[in-house]
Design an enzyme around this catalytic site. Structure first.
Site, PDB file in Angstrom:
ATOM      1  N   ASN A 231       0.891  -1.133  -0.159  1.00 50.57           N
ATOM      2  CA  ASN A 231      -0.099  -0.015   0.050  1.00 50.57           C
ATOM      3  C   ASN A 231       0.947   1.167   0.097  1.00 50.57           C
ATOM      4  OD1 ASN A 231       0.778   1.048   2.927  1.00 50.57           O
ATOM      5  ND2 ASN A 231      -0.347  -1.082   3.143  1.00 50.57           N
ATOM      6  N   ASP A 299      -4.348  -5.924   4.852  1.00 49.60           N
ATOM      7  CA  ASP A 299      -5.374  -6.913   5.523  1.00 49.60           C
ATOM      8  C   ASP A 299      -5.453  -8.391   5.346  1.00 49.60           C
ATOM      9  OD1 ASP A 299      -6.596  -4.887   7.397  1.00 49.60           O
ATOM     10  OD2 ASP A 299      -7.587  -3.909   5.298  1.00 49.60           O
ATOM     11  N   LYS A 309       8.639 -17.704  -9.419  1.00 48.10           N
ATOM     12  CA  LYS A 309       8.023 -16.693 -10.040  1.00 48.10           C
ATOM     13  C   LYS A 309       7.048 -17.181 -10.849  1.00 48.10           C
ATOM     14  CE  LYS A 309       8.700 -12.878 -13.397  1.00 48.10           C
ATOM     15  NZ  LYS A 309       9.533 -12.464 -14.590  1.00 48.10           N
ATOM     16  N   ILE A 328      -2.775  -7.013  14.600  1.00 49.18           N
ATOM     17  CA  ILE A 328      -1.838  -6.905  15.461  1.00 49.18           C
ATOM     18  C   ILE A 328      -2.057  -6.015  16.774  1.00 49.18           C
ATOM     19  CG2 ILE A 328       0.872  -6.219  15.804  1.00 49.18           C
ATOM     20  CD1 ILE A 328       0.918  -6.417  12.749  1.00 49.18           C
ATOM     21  N   PHE A 346      -4.296   3.831  14.786  1.00 54.17           N
ATOM     22  CA  PHE A 346      -4.340   4.883  13.726  1.00 54.17           C
ATOM     23  C   PHE A 346      -5.594   4.268  12.811  1.00 54.17           C
ATOM     24  CE2 PHE A 346      -1.313   8.404  13.758  1.00 54.17           C
ATOM     25  CZ  PHE A 346      -0.788   8.034  14.738  1.00 54.17           C
ATOM     26  N   LYS A 360     -13.904   1.577  15.105  1.00 53.01           N
ATOM     27  CA  LYS A 360     -12.617   0.827  15.262  1.00 53.01           C
ATOM     28  C   LYS A 360     -12.084   0.710  16.747  1.00 53.01           C
ATOM     29  CE  LYS A 360     -10.737   1.133  11.219  1.00 53.01           C
ATOM     30  NZ  LYS A 360     -10.125   1.802  10.091  1.00 53.01           N
ATOM     31  N   LYS A 364     -11.352  -2.867  18.201  1.00 51.61           N
ATOM     32  CA  LYS A 364      -9.871  -3.360  18.322  1.00 51.61           C
ATOM     33  C   LYS A 364      -9.612  -3.267  19.873  1.00 51.61           C
ATOM     34  CE  LYS A 364      -8.586  -2.282  13.974  1.00 51.61           C
ATOM     35  NZ  LYS A 364      -7.603  -2.791  13.294  1.00 51.61           N
TER      36      LYS A 364
HETATM   37  N1  CTP Z   1      -3.741  -2.855  12.179  1.00 50.19           N
HETATM   38  C1  CTP Z   1      -3.076  -3.850  12.723  1.00 50.19           C
HETATM   39  N2  CTP Z   1      -3.147  -5.113  12.162  1.00 50.19           N
HETATM   40  C2  CTP Z   1      -3.695  -5.182  11.291  1.00 50.19           C
HETATM   41  C3  CTP Z   1      -4.540  -4.021  10.514  1.00 50.19           C
HETATM   42  C4  CTP Z   1      -4.649  -2.999  11.208  1.00 50.19           C
HETATM   43  O1  CTP Z   1      -2.499  -3.705  13.748  1.00 50.19           O
HETATM   44  N3  CTP Z   1      -3.925  -6.359  10.631  1.00 50.19           N
HETATM   45  C5  CTP Z   1      -3.953  -1.601  12.875  1.00 50.19           C
HETATM   46  C6  CTP Z   1      -3.228  -0.300  12.086  1.00 50.19           C
HETATM   47  O2  CTP Z   1      -1.836  -0.221  12.444  1.00 50.19           O
HETATM   48  C7  CTP Z   1      -4.009   0.618  12.664  1.00 50.19           C
HETATM   49  C8  CTP Z   1      -5.350   0.372  13.022  1.00 50.19           C
HETATM   50  O3  CTP Z   1      -5.043  -1.160  13.228  1.00 50.19           O
HETATM   51  O4  CTP Z   1      -3.346   1.285  13.644  1.00 50.19           O
HETATM   52  C9  CTP Z   1      -6.168   0.532  11.946  1.00 50.19           C
HETATM   53  O5  CTP Z   1      -6.087   0.046  10.657  1.00 50.19           O
HETATM   54  P1  CTP Z   1      -6.942  -0.109   9.666  1.00 50.19           P
HETATM   55  O6  CTP Z   1      -6.338  -0.586   8.397  1.00 50.19           O
HETATM   56  O7  CTP Z   1      -7.421   1.336   9.502  1.00 50.19           O
HETATM   57  O8  CTP Z   1      -8.199  -0.975   9.966  1.00 50.19           O
HETATM   58  P2  CTP Z   1      -8.776  -2.218   9.684  1.00 50.19           P
HETATM   59  O9  CTP Z   1      -8.716  -3.185  10.748  1.00 50.19           O
HETATM   60  O10 CTP Z   1      -8.026  -2.555   8.320  1.00 50.19           O
HETATM   61  O11 CTP Z   1     -10.376  -1.661   9.395  1.00 50.19           O
HETATM   62  P3  CTP Z   1     -11.046  -1.364   7.975  1.00 50.19           P
HETATM   63  O12 CTP Z   1     -11.248  -2.587   7.276  1.00 50.19           O
HETATM   64  O13 CTP Z   1     -12.024  -0.506   8.288  1.00 50.19           O
HETATM   65  O14 CTP Z   1     -10.108  -0.386   7.121  1.00 50.19           O
END
Ligand code: CTP
Length: 424
Positions: A231, A299, A309, A328, A346, A360, A364
């Site tokens: 990303n 995600d 490859k 995490i 975040f 969130k 979380k």
């Molecule tokens: N985060 C994490 N581990 C993951 C996904 C997210 O620790 N596998 C943490 C990110 O570092 C951030 C927070 O979760 O602090 C939110 O991340 P975000 O990508 O916005 O949340 P998602 O859980 O992916 O929710 P959404 O699908 O709504 O984007």
């Protein structure tokens, strides 16, 4: 009981239009049971009267270095040392220049030179004067000398121009005073550096003795040995937080995905690629007092990444099964053992920023979510600025747009305040 209860502030009022805010500051400090003794420069008398300063402070106002009555009651040395903190508000360009050069030609500048206490200044001046290379040079010198500062704010000025130069609001100055006092000690004290025979005061280190864990950057999830899912995260905000935590005295572990920026010197960096590696490194870094999850974790990962490859076979695109990565942040938030005292996530959102961030926070199990709008129009991803909303269980605060480094410094100060104080 307020942090200011019984504290003695020596307030030096410089000669600027913002001097009237000095009156408000006196009132705010006294409301918190601090005692305020005031020195006015000669120019300050053009903007506020000694009588109004005296009646608000409940004390005599000092202004003249060579006044027999002033000096007989309290000499400039005693005046500057009898306080817990010296505050200069407004700090004019002239007063700042005098401080930077160690001049002592009136009571205010003499007290500032003679003091053994921390000094906090609230600059206020015309925007051009503030941005002038000479003032910026003087400010850099004062910073190096350990002088603390608050503001100036940006906004419309009394002179009709717009920009940085307005004195910080009295309420902001009060918070800065409280913070300055938390680290204030009489010289000589451990940590005071003596450079070239001049004793310096270190800036406050509210996170001294604390461990801060930060995740930052993107993760790369392999598709095969040469391709990956990623990303646009640059890691800048996470790295700025690491620098700010370090500056606040913390030991910092930065678990970082692949980024193109240098980590701040003094931070322990654990480089990782995938979400699984990031999780293992973050768990291994515990215990921590504060854990900040600024990484943009992918995600999903490819269920079975190719060992070799992937080649075009002429039979269309390969089917790829994705599986969800571990969360995490949620994992560490919900730990029974070794849960950091403060867990911060975040939220990078492109719509319904605050509503999504609140959801969130609950999902979380963390203590705070720092939400920002990462839709392309905002230019947050990879950019230098950020506009954040601090979402907690008690409510939401929206901050003005600032450089990522300033956002980081303010966030770290906020996090430090949320920790329970340690005794002994
Ligand atoms: N985060 C994490 N581990 C993951 C996904 C997210 O620790 N596998 C943490 C990110 O570092 C951030 C927070 O979760 O602090 C939110 O991340 P975000 O990508 O916005 O949340 P998602 O859980 O992916 O929710 P959404 O699908 O709504 O984007």
């Amino acid at each position: 009981m307020s942090d200011l209860d019984g504290k003695r502030i020596l307030l030096i009022i410089g000669g600027g239009i913002a001097a009237y805010k000095g009156l408000e500051l006196i009132r705010a400090l006294r409301k918190k049971n601090a005692s305020v003794r005031c020195i006015m420069t000669r120019a300050a008398g053009e903007f506020v009267t000694p009588l109004s300063v005296a009646s608000l402070s409940g004390d005599k106002v000092y202004s003249d270095l060579f006044s027999l009555t002033d000096e007989a009651e309290m000499g400039h040395i005693e005046l500057s040392r009898d306080a817990d903190l010296l505050v200069v508000a407004p700090a004019t360009a002239n007063l700042i220049a005098k401080m930077a050069h160690g001049e002592a030609d009136d009571l205010a500048s003499t007290a500032l030179l003679a003091t053994d206490k921390r000094v906090l200044i609230a600059p206020a001046m015309n925007v051009r004067m503030w941005l002038h290379a000479a003032t910026q040079r003087n400010m850099a010198q004062l910073k190096e000398d350990g002088i603390l500062s608050v503001g100036p704010d940006e906004g419309e000025m009394a002179c009709g121009e717009f920009g940085p130069g307005r004195m910080a609001e009295p309420s902001e100055i009060v918070v800065a005073i409280e913070n300055a006092l938390k680290g204030a000690t009489v010289l000589p004290f451990p940590g005071a550096q003596v450079a070239g025979g001049v004793a310096r005061l270190e800036p406050p280190r509210p996170l001294a003795g604390r461990h801060v864990l930060i995740t930052a950057g993107p993760t790369h999830e392999p598709i095969d040995p040469v391709r990956y899912i990623a990303n646009r995260s640059s890691g800048k905000q996470g790295y700025a937080l690491a620098a700010a935590a370090l500056a606040a005295g913390a030991r910092v572990t930065l678990v970082s995905g692949p980024v193109g920026i240098e980590p701040p010197e003094g931070v322990a960096v654990v480089p990782v690629e995938t979400a699984i590696e990031m999780q293992a490194a973050a768990e291994k870094a515990l215990p921590a007092d504060i854990a900040i999850f600024a990484a943009a974790v992918a995600d999903w990962r490819v269920a079975e990444a190719g060992q070799h490859k992937l080649k075009k076979t002429g039979e269309g695109a390969p089917a790829m099964q994705l599986v969800e990565n571990p969360d995490i942040l949620a994992g560490i938030s919900r730990r029974k053992e070794k849960r950091p005292e403060l867990v911060v996530g975040f939220a990078a959102e492109t719509q319904d920023v605050i509503a999504n961030a609140k959801a969130k926070l609950d999902r979380k199990g963390c203590d705070l979510i720092i939400a920002n709008d990462v839709s392309a129009a905002g230019g947050v991803m990879g950019g230098e600025d950020n506009t954040v909303h601090v979402v907690g269980h008690g409510g939401v605060e929206t901050w003005k747009t600032m450089k990522k480094a300033d956002v980081a410094a303010r966030l770290i100060a906020l996090f430090a305040q949320r920790l329970k104080p340690r005794h002994g």
